[in-house]
Write an enzyme that holds these catalytic residues in place. Structure first.
Site, mmCIF file in Angstrom:
data_model
loop_
_atom_site.group_PDB
_atom_site.id
_atom_site.type_symbol
_atom_site.label_atom_id
_atom_site.label_comp_id
_atom_site.label_asym_id
_atom_site.label_seq_id
_atom_site.Cartn_x
_atom_site.Cartn_y
_atom_site.Cartn_z
ATOM 1 N N TYR A 113 -2.450 -0.865 11.021
ATOM 2 C CA TYR A 113 -2.497 -1.327 9.624
ATOM 3 C C TYR A 113 -1.250 -0.932 8.847
ATOM 4 C CZ TYR A 113 -4.199 -1.250 4.724
ATOM 5 O OH TYR A 113 -4.356 -1.416 3.370
ATOM 6 N N LYS A 142 1.600 -3.014 6.245
ATOM 7 C CA LYS A 142 1.832 -2.767 4.821
ATOM 8 C C LYS A 142 3.305 -2.444 4.569
ATOM 9 C CE LYS A 142 -1.804 -4.135 3.515
ATOM 10 N NZ LYS A 142 -2.050 -5.061 2.403
ATOM 11 N N SER A 199 0.844 -1.205 0.000
ATOM 12 C CA SER A 199 0.000 0.000 0.000
ATOM 13 C C SER A 199 0.871 1.244 0.000
ATOM 14 C CB SER A 199 -0.858 0.020 1.270
ATOM 15 O OG SER A 199 -1.520 1.266 1.402
HETATM 16 N N1 LIG Z 1 -8.770 -0.285 -1.108
HETATM 17 C C1 LIG Z 1 -7.676 0.441 -0.879
HETATM 18 O O1 LIG Z 1 -7.712 1.690 -0.874
HETATM 19 C C2 LIG Z 1 -6.368 -0.233 -0.656
HETATM 20 C C3 LIG Z 1 -6.259 -1.586 -0.412
HETATM 21 N N2 LIG Z 1 -5.027 -2.132 -0.201
HETATM 22 C C4 LIG Z 1 -4.894 -3.548 0.066
HETATM 23 O O2 LIG Z 1 -5.521 -4.277 -0.963
HETATM 24 C C5 LIG Z 1 -5.843 -5.569 -0.476
HETATM 25 C C6 LIG Z 1 -7.231 -5.923 -0.949
HETATM 26 O O3 LIG Z 1 -8.169 -5.072 -0.330
HETATM 27 P P1 LIG Z 1 -9.405 -4.438 -1.100
HETATM 28 O O4 LIG Z 1 -9.604 -5.108 -2.388
HETATM 29 O O5 LIG Z 1 -9.248 -2.979 -1.073
HETATM 30 O O6 LIG Z 1 -10.613 -4.739 -0.103
HETATM 31 P P2 LIG Z 1 -11.591 -5.987 0.007
HETATM 32 O O7 LIG Z 1 -12.154 -5.947 1.374
HETATM 33 O O8 LIG Z 1 -12.538 -5.979 -1.132
HETATM 34 O O9 LIG Z 1 -10.633 -7.211 -0.187
HETATM 35 C C7 LIG Z 1 -9.963 -7.857 0.849
HETATM 36 C C8 LIG Z 1 -10.178 -9.334 0.639
HETATM 37 O O10 LIG Z 1 -9.416 -10.054 1.595
HETATM 38 C C9 LIG Z 1 -10.240 -11.071 2.116
HETATM 39 N N3 LIG Z 1 -9.793 -11.437 3.448
HETATM 40 C C10 LIG Z 1 -9.860 -10.689 4.576
HETATM 41 N N4 LIG Z 1 -9.385 -11.393 5.609
HETATM 42 C C11 LIG Z 1 -9.013 -12.601 5.104
HETATM 43 C C12 LIG Z 1 -8.461 -13.760 5.685
HETATM 44 N N5 LIG Z 1 -8.211 -13.816 6.993
HETATM 45 N N6 LIG Z 1 -8.193 -14.812 4.889
HETATM 46 C C13 LIG Z 1 -8.456 -14.764 3.558
HETATM 47 N N7 LIG Z 1 -8.999 -13.695 2.959
HETATM 48 C C14 LIG Z 1 -9.263 -12.623 3.729
HETATM 49 C C15 LIG Z 1 -11.628 -10.456 2.163
HETATM 50 O O11 LIG Z 1 -12.633 -11.440 2.279
HETATM 51 C C16 LIG Z 1 -11.648 -9.711 0.859
HETATM 52 O O12 LIG Z 1 -12.092 -10.527 -0.208
HETATM 53 C C17 LIG Z 1 -5.669 -5.510 1.032
HETATM 54 O O13 LIG Z 1 -4.467 -6.167 1.385
HETATM 55 C C18 LIG Z 1 -5.558 -4.022 1.321
HETATM 56 O O14 LIG Z 1 -4.775 -3.779 2.453
HETATM 57 C C19 LIG Z 1 -3.896 -1.401 -0.260
HETATM 58 C C20 LIG Z 1 -3.963 -0.070 -0.504
HETATM 59 C C21 LIG Z 1 -5.187 0.617 -0.720
HETATM 60 C C1 LIG Z 2 -8.382 1.069 3.422
HETATM 61 C C2 LIG Z 2 -7.855 2.439 3.156
HETATM 62 O O1 LIG Z 2 -8.791 3.228 2.512
HETATM 63 C C3 LIG Z 2 -6.695 2.382 2.251
HETATM 64 O O2 LIG Z 2 -5.842 1.367 2.650
HETATM 65 C C4 LIG Z 2 -4.662 1.686 2.254
HETATM 66 O O3 LIG Z 2 -3.728 0.930 2.320
HETATM 67 C C5 LIG Z 2 -4.624 3.064 1.678
HETATM 68 O O4 LIG Z 2 -3.556 3.773 2.122
HETATM 69 C C6 LIG Z 2 -5.903 3.633 2.114
HETATM 70 O O5 LIG Z 2 -5.754 4.278 3.366
#
Ligand SMILES: NC(=O)C1=CN([C@@H]2O[C@H](COP(=O)(O)OP(=O)(O)OC[C@H]3O[C@@H](n4cnc5c(N)ncnc54)[C@H](O)[C@@H]3O)[C@@H](O)[C@H]2O)C=CC1
Ligand SMILES: C[C@H](O)[C@@H]1OC(=O)[C@H](O)[C@@H]1O
Length: 254
Positions: A157, A161, A144
């Site tokens: 968090y 990351k 991230s």
């Molecule tokens: N949305 C954002 O702004 C950002 C997201 N990220 C990272 O992207 C990755 C994906 O997140 P997003 O797609 O944004 O949200 P999301 O909530 O749609 O995806 C996260 C996924 O991880 C799964 N998950 C959560 N805990 C779990 C576990 N214990 N075992 C297996 N699966 C699990 C969830 O069920 C979900 O499908 C995360 O690692 C998040 O930290 C990084 C930077 C920014």
């Molecule tokens: C979940 C937040 O919106 C998201 O997670 C990250 O890793 C980004 O920096 C944003 O804060």
């Protein structure tokens, strides 16, 4: 041009958001895909169907990435189904926003376990299989922008990351001799389930938008291209790298 023709790609946390977009993006580039998911079956099934509609094969394997055994099971099931592992996308993560001074211990521990331990054991299990196969591989971790900057309600968090980013740097060194490349993507603010509540605050959302030089927050699909690129042979000499995918937000300080 299809960048992942004939490859087997594994993606964790792939039933929603960035993981789902990465899994479908890999299939669009010719990969068969194994997805890990944690919660309800139907979003995972929907991801499998989307991949099959592209003419590729897919399996969904349920498991909590915080449990090290999940990684071993996921890799074993992918090998059973597709015979090999070429790419691991370690994506699963949680971000339960909370103030620092009264942060509950269990929220800290769970966030560390899912985001950092989960990534560690998934990367290790994939690398063990790739070394056994003997023809290299590619690991892409979803870190991230938060690896580089802080967040008032993300004190539990952002260290995870930064840890994932660091893990890719160290594993790039540990695995280079096996031709296994390790890189991370650093998304900015991407509209997904993880921040739905946080960004329901219109003022905060508008602030984040105007901080972004490209003028909009990201969509999960914005990550698919960078992840597919790093996974593919187009990035054959890229390892230990971190690719910001943030619409320019990080550099917009003044
Ligand atoms: N949305 C954002 O702004 C950002 C997201 N990220 C990272 O992207 C990755 C994906 O997140 P997003 O797609 O944004 O949200 P999301 O909530 O749609 O995806 C996260 C996924 O991880 C799964 N998950 C959560 N805990 C779990 C576990 N214990 N075992 C297996 N699966 C699990 C969830 O069920 C979900 O499908 C995360 O690692 C998040 O930290 C990084 C930077 C920014
Ligand atoms: C979940 C937040 O919106 C998201 O997670 C990250 O890793 C980004 O920096 C944003 O804060």
């Amino acid at each position: 041009m299809k960048l992942l023709e004939g490859k087997t790609v594994l993606v964790t946390g792939a039933s929603t958001g960035i993981g789902r977009a990465a899994a479908i993006g890999a299939a669009q580039h010719g990969a068969n895909v194994a997805i890990n998911y944690a919660n309800s079956d139907s979003p995972a099934q929907s991801c499998v169907e989307a991949i099959e509609a592209l003419g590729q094969r897919a399996i969904a394997v349920k498991g909590d990435v915080a449990d090290p055994q999940t990684a071993q099971d996921f890799v074993a099931k992918a090998v059973d189904a597709f015979g090999k592992v070429d790419v691991m996308v370690s994506n699963a993560g949680i971000c339960p926003f909370h103030a620092f001074l009264d942060m509950p211990v269990d929220v800290v521990e769970r966030t560390f376990k899912v985001n950092l331990h989960g990534a560690y054991f998934m990367v290790q299990a994939a690398a063990q299989q790739m070394v056994k196969q003997g023809h290299g591989g590619s690991i892409v971790a979803v870190s991230s922008i938060s690896a580089l900057v802080g967040g008032e309600y993300q004190t539990h968090y952002t260290p995870t990351k930064a840890g994932v980013h660091s893990l890719m740097q160290s594993t790039a060194i540990a695995l280079g001799k096996h031709n296994i490349r390790c890189n991370s993507v650093l998304p900015g603010t991407i509209l997904t389930e993880i921040n739905k509540d946080d960004l329901a605050d219109d003022e905060k959302r508008r602030y984040m938008e105007q901080r972004t030089p490209l003028g909009r927050l990201g969509a999960p699909e914005d990550l698919a291209g960078p992840i597919v690129f790093l996974a593919s042979d187009m990035a054959a000499y890229v390892t230990g790298a971190a690719l910001l995918v943030d619409g320019g937000m990080y550099v917009n300080l003044q």
